[in-house]
Design an enzyme around this catalytic site. Structure first.
Site, PDB file in Angstrom:
ATOM      1  N   THR A  46      67.960  31.173   0.655  1.00 52.30           N
ATOM      2  CA  THR A  46      67.816  31.325  -0.790  1.00 52.30           C
ATOM      3  C   THR A  46      68.230  30.055  -1.513  1.00 52.30           C
ATOM      4  O   THR A  46      67.572  29.617  -2.463  1.00 52.30           O
ATOM      5  CB  THR A  46      68.665  32.506  -1.301  1.00 52.30           C
ATOM      6  N   MET A  64      60.557  32.078  -5.052  1.00 55.76           N
ATOM      7  CA  MET A  64      61.338  31.110  -5.821  1.00 55.76           C
ATOM      8  C   MET A  64      60.462  30.095  -6.540  1.00 55.76           C
ATOM      9  O   MET A  64      60.791  29.654  -7.653  1.00 55.76           O
ATOM     10  CB  MET A  64      62.325  30.395  -4.898  1.00 55.76           C
ATOM     11  N   PHE A 102      60.696  32.155   3.804  1.00 49.97           N
ATOM     12  CA  PHE A 102      59.946  33.093   2.967  1.00 49.97           C
ATOM     13  C   PHE A 102      60.441  33.097   1.524  1.00 49.97           C
ATOM     14  O   PHE A 102      59.716  33.515   0.616  1.00 49.97           O
ATOM     15  CB  PHE A 102      60.009  34.496   3.562  1.00 49.97           C
ATOM     16  N   LYS A 103      61.675  32.634   1.287  1.00 51.45           N
ATOM     17  CA  LYS A 103      62.210  32.639  -0.072  1.00 51.45           C
ATOM     18  C   LYS A 103      61.364  31.782  -1.015  1.00 51.45           C
ATOM     19  O   LYS A 103      61.359  32.003  -2.228  1.00 51.45           O
ATOM     20  CB  LYS A 103      63.648  32.123  -0.065  1.00 51.45           C
ATOM     21  N   ASP A 104      60.639  30.798  -0.486  1.00 54.16           N
ATOM     22  CA  ASP A 104      59.781  29.959  -1.341  1.00 54.16           C
ATOM     23  C   ASP A 104      58.694  30.776  -2.026  1.00 54.16           C
ATOM     24  O   ASP A 104      58.244  30.426  -3.120  1.00 54.16           O
ATOM     25  CB  ASP A 104      59.100  28.862  -0.508  1.00 54.16           C
TER      26      ASP A 104
END
Length: 476
Positions: A153, A125, A120-122
Site C-alpha cells: 500500500t 491507488m 495490485f494496490k496500484d
C-alpha cells in the site's frame, strides 16, 4: 448516492466528502446507503468494454457529485497501457492447462500487478491519486494523507501521489518487517511531499496509530488529514471493477457463475468482491486465503474473531499479510448484521476495544454462507511448494502472497466453475522466497534494477500516536 457509517451515525455524506475524510466521525467506516443492482442486460452491455470504460460504468453508479464527463476522463487517464503495461490492464492466465481434465472449468490467475509498483494496490491507488488531485483543485484545498502499510500500500500510494498538487503523504510502516525490495521502493523516493515513517512495531500498531489520529477530530480537521488505506471507500470501490473484468474474461456468457480466491490480510481486497457480489455479479464463492496469521480463517470457520497482540503476530514469507486486525472487516460485519449500526458499534467499539475479541451469535454466523465466504490458510512450506509446482507445471512464477491464494483455491475449488485467483504482486518483490522455492532469481522490470542500492530517506518513531502527531505538525 449517499454514504453511511457502519456504526450508525445518522449523518449521510456525499462521495467527494468521504473521499477526503476517511473514517466517519463516530469511528465507523463508510459504505453506500445501498448497493446498486446489476441485471443481465447491464452485464451484457458491459461485456467487451475496455477496462477504463468498465471502470467508469461502475464508478458512475456510486459517484454523482463529479460530472460524468470528468469521471470518464479520470478513468481513461488512469487505466492506460503506459501505466499498466497492456491494453487489457488485468490479463487473465489459465494455471491448470497442463492438467487437461475434461469438464474442468479451470483455475485462473488475474494479473493485477503490472502497475508502477508491481502490486495490485496500484489498481486502486492510481485512480485515488487522480481523484484527490481533481477534488482538491475544485475546492482550492490541500490534503495531508496519513497511511499505514505492511508493504505494498505504501509504495502504491507514494507513487500515485508523488508530485500531485496540494498533497503530502505520511506513510507508516513496521520497522524491518518489509522485504528489501518493498523498503527500497518507498524509502528511496526523494520527493519533498513524501514522508516515510518506520514504526518500531508491527503493521497493526501502524494501523492503530492511523485510526487514533483519525479519531482525534480536532487534529484531523486542523491539519487536513485524509487516508489512502482501504478504510477509504474510494479505494475499495476502485477494486470492485476488476472483479467484473475478471468475470467477463473467464466466462462466455452472463449465465455462468465463477469463484474468486483472494489472499487476505486487511480484508479490503476481498471486501470489494463482497460488494461486487452484493451488486449482483454472479459470484459463487469468495475464497479467503490467509498465511500463518490466520485470524480471519478462524472467524470464517467458527464465528470467533480474536485480534492478536503484536507479540503473537508472526513474521512470515508473505509479509504484506502479517496482519491480525483487519480494518475492512467491519464493513462485512455491517452487512452480515443486516446493517444494524448499533450492533456493529457494540461489537467493534465495545467488545473488541475492551476485550480484543467477539463471537457472533449462531444465527448471525449461519448467514455467512449466504454471502459465499469460505476460507483456508497457508504456511511457509505450502508457499514454497505452490510456487515451485506452479512454475514447474504451468511455467508461471507467482509471489508468496499469490501462492497463499493458489494453495487454498486448489483445495476449495469446484471443478465445474471457473476459479479466479487474484494476483497480489510480481515475484521480483520477494526474490529470496522465490529463490528458495525454485532455485532461480525472478525476472524484474529494468526500471527496478539496483533499486535496493539507492539512497534512502526514512524517519524512525516509536509506536506512539503522540509522536506521529508531533512529526506531522512539524512537517505539514
Amino acid at each position: 448516492m449517499k454514504y453511511i457509517s457502519t456504526r450508525g451515525d445518522p449523518a449521510q455524506r456525499g462521495f467527494c466528502d468521504i473521499l477526503l475524510e476517511g473514517l466517519a466521525p463516530d469511528g465507523g467506516l463508510y459504505l453506500p446507503a445501498y448497493y446498486p443492482q446489476i441485471d443481465a442486460a447491464t452485464l451484457q452491455r458491459w461485456r467487451g468494454l475496455s477496462y477504463a470504460d468498465l471502470a467508469f460504468e461502475v464508478l458512475a453508479l456510486y459517484i454523482d457529485d463529479i460530472p460524468h464527463d470528468d469521471l470518464r476522463q479520470l478513468a481513461q487517464r488512469t487505466y492506460t497501457r503506459a501505466i499498466f503495461g497492456s491494453d487489457e490492464i488485468t490479463p487473465l492466465t489459465r494455471l491448470d492447462k497442463a492438467e487437461g481434465k475434461s469438464g474442468d472449468a479451470g483455475l485462473y490467475l488475474l494479473g493485477l500487478s503490472n502497475g508502477p509498483t508491481l502490486a495490485f494496490k496500484d489498481m486502486a491507488m492510481q485512480l485515488l491519486g487522480n481523484l484527490f488531485e481533481y477534488e482538491l483543485a475544485r475546492r482550492g484545498e490541500t490534503l495531508n494523507i496519513l497511511g499505514a502499510t505492511s508493504g505494498d500500500t505504501g509504495s502504491a500510494a507514494e507513487y500515485a501521489m508523488r508530485g500531485k498538487r496540494g498533497i503530502n503523504v505520511f506513510m507508516l510502516s513496521p520497522l524491518g518487517r518489509m522485504s528489501p525490495f518493498q523498503q527500497a521502493q518507498m524509502f528511496s523516493l526523494q520527493d519533498p511531499n513524501i514522508h516515510n515513517i518506520a514504526i518500531d512495531g508491527v503493521f497493526d500498531d501502524c494501523q492503530d496509530i492511523v485510526k487514533a489520529v483519525s479519531n482525534d477530530l480536532d487534529f484531523k480537521r486542523r491539519h487536513r488529514i485524509g487516508t489512502v488505506n482501504s478504510i477509504n471507500w474510494a479505494r475499495l470501490l476502485a477494486q470492485v471493477v476488476y472483479y467484473f473484468a475478471g468475470y467477463f474474461r473467464a466466462t462466455a456468457s452472463n449465465s455462468q457463475r465463477v469463484s474468486f480466491a483472494v489472499p487476505s490480510g486487511n480484508f479490503g481486497n476481498i471486501c470489494a468482491g463482497h460488494v461486487a457480489r452484493m451488486m449482483g455479479l454472479p459470484i459463487d464463492r469468495l475464497v479467503l486465503a490467509t498465511n500463518e496469521n490466520n485470524v480471519l480463517d478462524e472467524f470464517f470457520r467458527n464465528g470467533h474473531y480474536r485480534v492478536r497482540a503484536s507479540s503473537e503476530t508472526f513474521e512470515t514469507s508473505s509479509p504484506s499479510m502479517d496482519i491480525s486486525k483487519a480494518s475492512n472487516f467491519e464493513r462485512f460485519i455491517f452487512d452480515l448484521l443486516q446493517r444494524d449500526g448499533g450492533r456493529v458499534r457494540a461489537l467493534f467499539a465495545d467488545e473488541l476495544s475492551k476485550h480484543g475479541e467477539f463471537t457472533l451469535a449462531s444465527d448471525d454466523f449461519a448467514r455467512i454462507a449466504d454471502h459465499g465466504f469460505v476460507s483456508g490458510s497457508s504456511s511457509h512450506a505450502d508457499r514454497l511448494a505452490t510456487i515451485r509446482t506452479t512454475w514447474d507445471q504451468c511455467g508461471v512464477m507467482i509471489d508468496p502472497h499469490t501462492a497463499d491464494g493458489v494453495k487454498v483455491a486448489r483445495e476449495l475449488r469446484d471443478p465445474a466453475l471457473p476459479m479466479i485467483v487474484l494476483e497480489t504482486a510480481l515475484p521480483a518483490k520477494f526474490a529470496a522466497t522465490i529463490v528458495e522455492a525454485t532455485g532461480r532469481e525472478p525476472q524484474r522490470p529494468p526500471a527496478t534494477e539496483g533499486i535496493e542500492q539507492l539512497p534512502k530517506r526514512c524517519k524512525v518513531l516509536p509506536r506512539d500516536a503522540a509522536a506521529v502527531k508531533a512529526y506531522l505538525t512539524e512537517n505539514v
